[in-house]
Design a protein around this motif. Structure first.
Motif, mmCIF file in Angstrom:
data_model
loop_
_atom_site.group_PDB
_atom_site.id
_atom_site.type_symbol
_atom_site.label_atom_id
_atom_site.label_comp_id
_atom_site.label_asym_id
_atom_site.label_seq_id
_atom_site.Cartn_x
_atom_site.Cartn_y
_atom_site.Cartn_z
ATOM 1 N N PRO A 298 42.104 -99.065 38.430
ATOM 2 C CA PRO A 298 41.627 -97.679 38.542
ATOM 3 C C PRO A 298 41.700 -96.948 37.220
ATOM 4 O O PRO A 298 42.636 -97.121 36.442
ATOM 5 N N LEU A 299 40.686 -96.134 36.960
ATOM 6 C CA LEU A 299 40.621 -95.314 35.765
ATOM 7 C C LEU A 299 40.852 -93.863 36.173
ATOM 8 O O LEU A 299 41.233 -93.588 37.305
ATOM 9 N N GLU A 300 40.592 -92.946 35.248
ATOM 10 C CA GLU A 300 40.829 -91.531 35.540
ATOM 11 C C GLU A 300 39.544 -90.734 35.360
ATOM 12 O O GLU A 300 38.784 -90.975 34.422
ATOM 13 N N VAL A 301 39.308 -89.805 36.262
ATOM 14 C CA VAL A 301 38.260 -88.804 36.089
ATOM 15 C C VAL A 301 38.953 -87.465 35.930
ATOM 16 O O VAL A 301 39.917 -87.163 36.639
ATOM 17 N N VAL A 302 38.486 -86.686 34.966
ATOM 18 C CA VAL A 302 39.038 -85.366 34.694
ATOM 19 C C VAL A 302 37.975 -84.336 35.033
ATOM 20 O O VAL A 302 36.824 -84.448 34.595
ATOM 21 N N VAL A 303 38.355 -83.321 35.822
ATOM 22 C CA VAL A 303 37.410 -82.331 36.344
ATOM 23 C C VAL A 303 37.824 -80.939 35.890
ATOM 24 O O VAL A 303 39.011 -80.597 35.896
ATOM 25 N N LYS A 304 36.841 -80.132 35.512
ATOM 26 C CA LYS A 304 37.069 -78.718 35.227
ATOM 27 C C LYS A 304 36.249 -77.881 36.205
ATOM 28 O O LYS A 304 35.032 -78.067 36.316
ATOM 29 N N SER A 305 36.918 -76.978 36.907
ATOM 30 C CA SER A 305 36.260 -76.059 37.845
ATOM 31 C C SER A 305 36.171 -74.677 37.207
ATOM 32 O O SER A 305 37.160 -74.193 36.649
ATOM 33 N N VAL A 306 34.993 -74.055 37.314
ATOM 34 C CA VAL A 306 34.795 -72.740 36.701
ATOM 35 C C VAL A 306 33.921 -71.867 37.593
ATOM 36 O O VAL A 306 33.203 -72.357 38.459
ATOM 37 N N ASP A 307 33.993 -70.579 37.358
ATOM 38 C CA ASP A 307 33.003 -69.633 37.859
ATOM 39 C C ASP A 307 32.152 -69.234 36.661
ATOM 40 O O ASP A 307 32.684 -68.961 35.582
ATOM 41 N N ALA A 308 30.846 -69.231 36.832
ATOM 42 C CA ALA A 308 29.946 -68.985 35.708
ATOM 43 C C ALA A 308 28.916 -67.926 36.063
ATOM 44 O O ALA A 308 28.530 -67.771 37.231
ATOM 45 N N GLU A 309 28.460 -67.225 35.039
ATOM 46 C CA GLU A 309 27.393 -66.238 35.181
ATOM 47 C C GLU A 309 26.339 -66.518 34.126
ATOM 48 O O GLU A 309 26.659 -66.635 32.945
ATOM 49 N N VAL A 310 25.087 -66.646 34.567
ATOM 50 C CA VAL A 310 23.969 -66.934 33.673
ATOM 51 C C VAL A 310 23.040 -65.728 33.665
ATOM 52 O O VAL A 310 22.608 -65.258 34.722
ATOM 53 N N SER A 311 22.726 -65.245 32.476
ATOM 54 C CA SER A 311 21.864 -64.065 32.337
ATOM 55 C C SER A 311 20.508 -64.465 31.777
ATOM 56 O O SER A 311 20.425 -65.218 30.812
ATOM 57 N N THR A 312 19.452 -63.980 32.415
ATOM 58 C CA THR A 312 18.093 -64.128 31.892
ATOM 59 C C THR A 312 17.514 -62.733 31.700
ATOM 60 O O THR A 312 18.184 -61.731 31.947
ATOM 61 N N LEU A 313 16.259 -62.682 31.297
ATOM 62 C CA LEU A 313 15.612 -61.395 31.072
ATOM 63 C C LEU A 313 15.533 -60.567 32.347
ATOM 64 O O LEU A 313 15.573 -59.342 32.316
ATOM 65 N N PHE A 314 15.463 -61.259 33.492
ATOM 66 C CA PHE A 314 15.194 -60.563 34.754
ATOM 67 C C PHE A 314 16.399 -60.473 35.696
ATOM 68 O O PHE A 314 16.391 -59.656 36.607
ATOM 69 N N ALA A 315 17.393 -61.329 35.521
ATOM 70 C CA ALA A 315 18.464 -61.341 36.521
ATOM 71 C C ALA A 315 19.724 -61.994 35.972
ATOM 72 O O ALA A 315 19.682 -62.705 34.959
ATOM 73 N N LYS A 316 20.809 -61.748 36.670
ATOM 74 C CA LYS A 316 22.061 -62.453 36.438
ATOM 75 C C LYS A 316 22.388 -63.248 37.693
ATOM 76 O O LYS A 316 22.288 -62.733 38.810
ATOM 77 N N THR A 317 22.766 -64.511 37.495
ATOM 78 C CA THR A 317 23.084 -65.381 38.624
ATOM 79 C C THR A 317 24.492 -65.910 38.443
ATOM 80 O O THR A 317 24.842 -66.412 37.370
ATOM 81 N N LYS A 318 25.287 -65.823 39.511
ATOM 82 C CA LYS A 318 26.654 -66.331 39.470
ATOM 83 C C LYS A 318 26.735 -67.667 40.210
ATOM 84 O O LYS A 318 26.040 -67.874 41.217
ATOM 85 N N TYR A 319 27.566 -68.558 39.685
ATOM 86 C CA TYR A 319 27.693 -69.901 40.234
ATOM 87 C C TYR A 319 29.166 -70.271 40.418
ATOM 88 O O TYR A 319 30.022 -69.876 39.605
ATOM 89 N N ALA A 320 29.444 -71.066 41.448
ATOM 90 C CA ALA A 320 30.669 -71.841 41.533
ATOM 91 C C ALA A 320 30.321 -73.221 40.983
ATOM 92 O O ALA A 320 29.389 -73.868 41.477
ATOM 93 N N ALA A 321 31.011 -73.656 39.954
ATOM 94 C CA ALA A 321 30.595 -74.871 39.249
ATOM 95 C C ALA A 321 31.800 -75.744 38.918
ATOM 96 O O ALA A 321 32.952 -75.293 38.896
ATOM 97 N N ALA A 322 31.512 -77.006 38.665
ATOM 98 C CA ALA A 322 32.533 -77.944 38.207
ATOM 99 C C ALA A 322 31.838 -79.072 37.473
ATOM 100 O O ALA A 322 30.677 -79.405 37.759
#
Length: 202
Positions: free
Chosen positions: A126-150
């Motif tokens: 067995p090997l190892e997987v390393v995970v990072k969990s974040v909350d992110a916000e992406v801004s465009t010219l017209f809107a801001k979108t929030k994500y639950a991401a990893a």
């Protein structure tokens, strides 16, 4: 319910689609080279896609309304690079794109788990997987979108880094979007399978 709209005719199709991602069993979809099998709940309703402007090894979306999106990158690196270093290199590579979309990311939560690159016991153990969990916000010219991401880092083949990421738009479903992300963290990322011994073209 359909592949185009897995949320069906619910009053809130996004919330209904995410509920399916929480309860449906895992399946797998492959890339065109059949090098990787990517774990997907409700796997028949994901569509393989390409991301314009952000080249990836393989990508998938859940529904035409992008209720969740997944991307996998394979990148060349030095011999002996660790999964932690793979994540650091990926973050540096993605900085210009993130800057262009005014991406804001929370402090990551880091999780580690055992992972076998091939189905069943791996010859190398067995090997190892390393995970990072974040909350992110992406801004465009017209809107801001929030994500639950990893996103997760693997050493899948010698002298390569493999990064596997999921982003779930929050919209009006913050709690369930976070739960979908967390399902990947606890029970999804370790399921990624390598089905090609030689390094694929990327």
């Amino acid at each position: 319910m359909s592949r185009e709209e897995p949320g069906g005719d619910a009053d809130d199709p996004h919330d209904a689609a995410l509920a399916r991602l929480l309860k449906e069993p895992w399946g797998w979809r492959n890339d065109k080279q059949d090098a990787l099998h990517v774990p997907l709940p409700d796997w028949k309703n994901w569509r393989r896609i390409r991301y314009f402007g952000v080249p990836s090894f393989v990508g998938f979306r859940y529904g035409d309304d992008h209720h969740a999106v997944i991307a996998v990158w394979v990148r060349e690196t030095d011999e002996g690079t660790t999964p932690d270093q793979c994540l650091e290199k990926f973050e540096k590579w993605g900085e210009p794109t993130a800057h262009s979309f005014s991406v804001k990311v929370s402090e990551p939560v880091v999780t580690r788990s055992a992972w076998n690159p091939v189905p069943g016991p791996a010859p190398e153990g067995p090997l190892e997987v390393v995970v990072k969990s974040v909350d992110a916000e992406v801004s465009t010219l017209f809107a801001k979108t929030k994500y639950a991401a990893a996103y997760a880092g693997y050493v899948m083949w010698p002298k390569t880094c493999t990064i596997f990421g999921i982003a779930v738009p929050i919209r009006d479903s913050a709690e369930v979007a976070g739960q979908v992300r967390d399902r990947y963290v606890s029970d999804g990322f370790w399921r990624l399978e390598r089905h090609s011994e030689p390094v694929p073209t990327f």
